[in-house]
Motif scaffolding. Structure first.
Motif, PDB file in Angstrom:
ATOM      1  N   LEU A  21       0.729  -1.281   0.013  1.00  0.00           N
ATOM      2  CA  LEU A  21      -0.108   0.089  -0.111  1.00  0.00           C
ATOM      3  C   LEU A  21       1.014   1.077  -0.023  1.00  0.00           C
ATOM      4  CD1 LEU A  21      -2.831  -1.009   2.643  1.00  0.00           C
ATOM      5  CD2 LEU A  21      -3.074  -0.702   0.106  1.00  0.00           C
ATOM      6  N   SER A  22       1.932   1.091   0.954  1.00  0.00           N
ATOM      7  CA  SER A  22       2.931   2.410   0.728  1.00  0.00           C
ATOM      8  C   SER A  22       3.471   2.562  -0.494  1.00  0.00           C
ATOM      9  CB  SER A  22       3.911   2.084   1.730  1.00  0.00           C
ATOM     10  OG  SER A  22       3.382   2.008   3.145  1.00  0.00           O
ATOM     11  N   ILE A  23       3.833   1.587  -1.114  1.00  0.00           N
ATOM     12  CA  ILE A  23       4.400   1.710  -2.337  1.00  0.00           C
ATOM     13  C   ILE A  23       3.452   2.321  -3.485  1.00  0.00           C
ATOM     14  CG2 ILE A  23       5.403   0.348  -4.380  1.00  0.00           C
ATOM     15  CD1 ILE A  23       6.901  -1.431  -2.622  1.00  0.00           C
ATOM     16  N   ARG A 184      -4.401  -5.573 -11.733  1.00  0.00           N
ATOM     17  CA  ARG A 184      -3.113  -5.808 -12.372  1.00  0.00           C
ATOM     18  C   ARG A 184      -2.151  -4.563 -12.179  1.00  0.00           C
ATOM     19  NH1 ARG A 184      -1.190  -4.009 -17.107  1.00  0.00           N
ATOM     20  NH2 ARG A 184       0.145  -5.501 -18.181  1.00  0.00           N
ATOM     21  N   GLU A 185      -2.695  -3.416 -12.304  1.00  0.00           N
ATOM     22  CA  GLU A 185      -2.063  -2.160 -12.012  1.00  0.00           C
ATOM     23  C   GLU A 185      -1.437  -2.021 -10.579  1.00  0.00           C
ATOM     24  OE1 GLU A 185       0.000   1.170 -12.572  1.00  0.00           O
ATOM     25  OE2 GLU A 185      -1.023   0.005 -13.992  1.00  0.00           O
ATOM     26  N   PHE A 186      -2.065  -2.576  -9.553  1.00  0.00           N
ATOM     27  CA  PHE A 186      -1.794  -2.509  -8.332  1.00  0.00           C
ATOM     28  C   PHE A 186      -0.295  -3.226  -8.045  1.00  0.00           C
ATOM     29  CE2 PHE A 186      -1.353  -4.357  -3.880  1.00  0.00           C
ATOM     30  CZ  PHE A 186      -1.585  -3.150  -3.198  1.00  0.00           C
ATOM     31  N   PHE A 187      -0.279  -4.611  -8.773  1.00  0.00           N
ATOM     32  CA  PHE A 187       0.730  -5.485  -8.644  1.00  0.00           C
ATOM     33  C   PHE A 187       2.012  -4.902  -9.656  1.00  0.00           C
ATOM     34  CE2 PHE A 187      -2.395  -8.065  -6.812  1.00  0.00           C
ATOM     35  CZ  PHE A 187      -1.699  -8.410  -5.816  1.00  0.00           C
ATOM     36  N   ALA A 188       1.548  -4.213 -10.852  1.00  0.00           N
ATOM     37  CA  ALA A 188       2.633  -3.756 -11.694  1.00  0.00           C
ATOM     38  C   ALA A 188       3.313  -2.656 -11.077  1.00  0.00           C
ATOM     39  CB  ALA A 188       1.647  -3.288 -13.060  1.00  0.00           C
ATOM     40  N   ARG A 189       2.712  -2.065 -10.068  1.00  0.00           N
ATOM     41  CA  ARG A 189       3.432  -0.744  -9.296  1.00  0.00           C
ATOM     42  C   ARG A 189       4.466  -1.513  -8.494  1.00  0.00           C
ATOM     43  NH1 ARG A 189      -0.856   3.938  -7.967  1.00  0.00           N
ATOM     44  NH2 ARG A 189      -1.549   4.222 -10.226  1.00  0.00           N
ATOM     45  N   MET A 190       4.151  -2.640  -7.820  1.00  0.00           N
ATOM     46  CA  MET A 190       5.143  -3.412  -7.043  1.00  0.00           C
ATOM     47  C   MET A 190       6.279  -3.649  -7.928  1.00  0.00           C
ATOM     48  SD  MET A 190       3.584  -3.324  -4.277  1.00  0.00           S
ATOM     49  CE  MET A 190       2.682  -2.177  -4.903  1.00  0.00           C
ATOM     50  N   PHE A 193       8.274  -0.588  -8.950  1.00  0.00           N
ATOM     51  CA  PHE A 193       9.157  -0.003  -7.893  1.00  0.00           C
ATOM     52  C   PHE A 193      10.524  -1.133  -7.732  1.00  0.00           C
ATOM     53  CE2 PHE A 193      10.587   0.443  -3.303  1.00  0.00           C
ATOM     54  CZ  PHE A 193      10.472   1.545  -3.235  1.00  0.00           C
ATOM     55  N   LEU A 194      10.431  -2.297  -7.645  1.00  0.00           N
ATOM     56  CA  LEU A 194      11.436  -3.310  -7.721  1.00  0.00           C
ATOM     57  C   LEU A 194      12.427  -3.097  -8.814  1.00  0.00           C
ATOM     58  CD1 LEU A 194       9.626  -6.554  -6.623  1.00  0.00           C
ATOM     59  CD2 LEU A 194      11.177  -5.078  -5.150  1.00  0.00           C
ATOM     60  N   ILE A 196      12.997  -0.486 -10.563  1.00  0.00           N
ATOM     61  CA  ILE A 196      13.843   0.896 -10.532  1.00  0.00           C
ATOM     62  C   ILE A 196      14.856   0.879  -9.500  1.00  0.00           C
ATOM     63  CG2 ILE A 196      13.866   3.247  -9.941  1.00  0.00           C
ATOM     64  CD1 ILE A 196      12.609   2.711 -12.791  1.00  0.00           C
ATOM     65  N   TYR A 197      14.395   0.465  -8.091  1.00  0.00           N
ATOM     66  CA  TYR A 197      15.432   0.755  -6.986  1.00  0.00           C
ATOM     67  C   TYR A 197      16.055  -0.666  -6.478  1.00  0.00           C
ATOM     68  CZ  TYR A 197      12.785   5.105  -6.527  1.00  0.00           C
ATOM     69  OH  TYR A 197      12.514   6.343  -6.636  1.00  0.00           O
ATOM     70  N   ILE A 198      15.687  -1.900  -6.905  1.00  0.00           N
ATOM     71  CA  ILE A 198      16.299  -3.151  -6.270  1.00  0.00           C
ATOM     72  C   ILE A 198      16.867  -3.708  -7.562  1.00  0.00           C
ATOM     73  CG2 ILE A 198      15.881  -5.262  -5.134  1.00  0.00           C
ATOM     74  CD1 ILE A 198      15.222  -2.695  -3.612  1.00  0.00           C
ATOM     75  N   LEU A 199      16.254  -3.991  -8.772  1.00  0.00           N
ATOM     76  CA  LEU A 199      16.810  -5.169  -9.681  1.00  0.00           C
ATOM     77  C   LEU A 199      17.487  -4.186 -10.677  1.00  0.00           C
ATOM     78  CD1 LEU A 199      13.301  -7.058 -10.278  1.00  0.00           C
ATOM     79  CD2 LEU A 199      15.734  -7.778  -8.642  1.00  0.00           C
ATOM     80  N   HIS A 200      17.170  -2.926 -10.943  1.00  0.00           N
ATOM     81  CA  HIS A 200      17.677  -1.984 -11.997  1.00  0.00           C
ATOM     82  C   HIS A 200      17.571  -2.639 -13.438  1.00  0.00           C
ATOM     83  CE1 HIS A 200      19.442   0.257  -8.521  1.00  0.00           C
ATOM     84  NE2 HIS A 200      19.891  -0.876  -8.037  1.00  0.00           N
ATOM     85  N   THR A 201      16.275  -2.908 -13.409  1.00  0.00           N
ATOM     86  CA  THR A 201      15.967  -3.679 -14.822  1.00  0.00           C
ATOM     87  C   THR A 201      16.141  -2.667 -16.057  1.00  0.00           C
ATOM     88  OG1 THR A 201      14.407  -4.951 -13.542  1.00  0.00           O
ATOM     89  CG2 THR A 201      13.900  -4.875 -15.945  1.00  0.00           C
ATOM     90  N   THR A 202      16.608  -3.146 -17.108  1.00  0.00           N
ATOM     91  CA  THR A 202      16.677  -2.395 -18.444  1.00  0.00           C
ATOM     92  C   THR A 202      15.726  -2.930 -19.586  1.00  0.00           C
ATOM     93  OG1 THR A 202      18.641  -4.050 -19.077  1.00  0.00           O
ATOM     94  CG2 THR A 202      19.137  -1.897 -18.095  1.00  0.00           C
TER      95      THR A 202
END
Length: 219
Positions: A21-23, A184-190, A193-194, A196-202
């Motif tokens: 919820l915070s994310i 779907r959007e709720f989980f897409a935001r999770m 976030f991951l 951008i800040y954790i996985l640094h996905t390209t």
């Protein structure tokens, strides 16, 4: 022992729910003041990034998320709020090509063909936005999609150093499809976030640099 396991499980669920919820709130807040629904109020940018979706849903019915994104993009262009359009979407097979389909419909609505650029590797929102910067050299953009999607798109853009605003395409009334999209959007935001800040996905693909040519380049 069973009580201890249940307690740990309950604690995990509570903490996970608060985190999710915070994310969601964080991503929503990141777009504050950057989403417009009034054509007269939105600032001009040289380029609009139109995020792709399929034209049809089950049984060949029109996808109104698609229709309203086209409508919003045409409205921006006709109002002089953009000079060019980058259409980014999935091109998974020769039978499924979101950017090409959207270009056809934009041209039918009066948008000059030479004002439309296509990104065939926009497999998801992160790919579309990062490729807009790295492949098409876009540093300032107006993103076009529905509001719930805009919040995540602007979050991703800002995190990648793109000065992004959004023009809100009309949504559809609350239906089963709308509820499914919101979940779907709720989980897409999770995931965003991951990424951008954790996985640094390209993006899945980068490719050849393609500069969008505009007479008045404000970048």
């Amino acid at each position: 022992m069973v009580k201890k396991v249940l307690y740990i499980l309950f604690y995990f669920i509570i903490v996970s729910s608060i985190l999710m919820l915070s994310i969601n709130v964080y991503i929503k807040d990141s777009s504050n003041g950057r989403i417009y629904s009034n054509i007269k109020e939105i600032p001009k940018n040289s380029v609009a990034l139109l995020l792709g979706t399929s034209k049809y849903v089950k049984r060949g019915k029109i996808n109104y998320f698609y229709k309203y994104r086209i409508d919003a993009t045409v409205e921006l262009f006709n109002a002089g709020k953009i000079d060019a359009i980058l259409v980014s979407g999935d091109n998974a097979t020769k039978y499924y090509n979101e950017p090409k389909r959207m270009r056809i419909d934009l041209i039918k609505r009066g948008i000059p063909k030479n004002k439309i650029y296509l990104d065939f590797a926009g497999f998801r929102t992160l790919d579309s936005i990062m490729r807009a910067k790295e492949i098409f050299d876009i540093k300032k953009v107006t993103i076009v999609t529905q509001k719930f999607h805009l919040e995540r798109a602007i979050f991703i853009a800002n995190a990648n150093g793109i000065d992004a605003i959004g023009y809100e395409a009309k949504s559809i009334p609350n239906t089963k499809a709308t509820l499914k999209m919101q979940i779907r959007e709720f989980f897409a935001r999770m995931k965003a976030f991951l990424d951008i800040y954790i996985l640094h996905t390209t993006p899945k693909f980068f490719g050849k640099f393609e500069k969008i040519k505009i007479k008045e380049n404000i970048w």
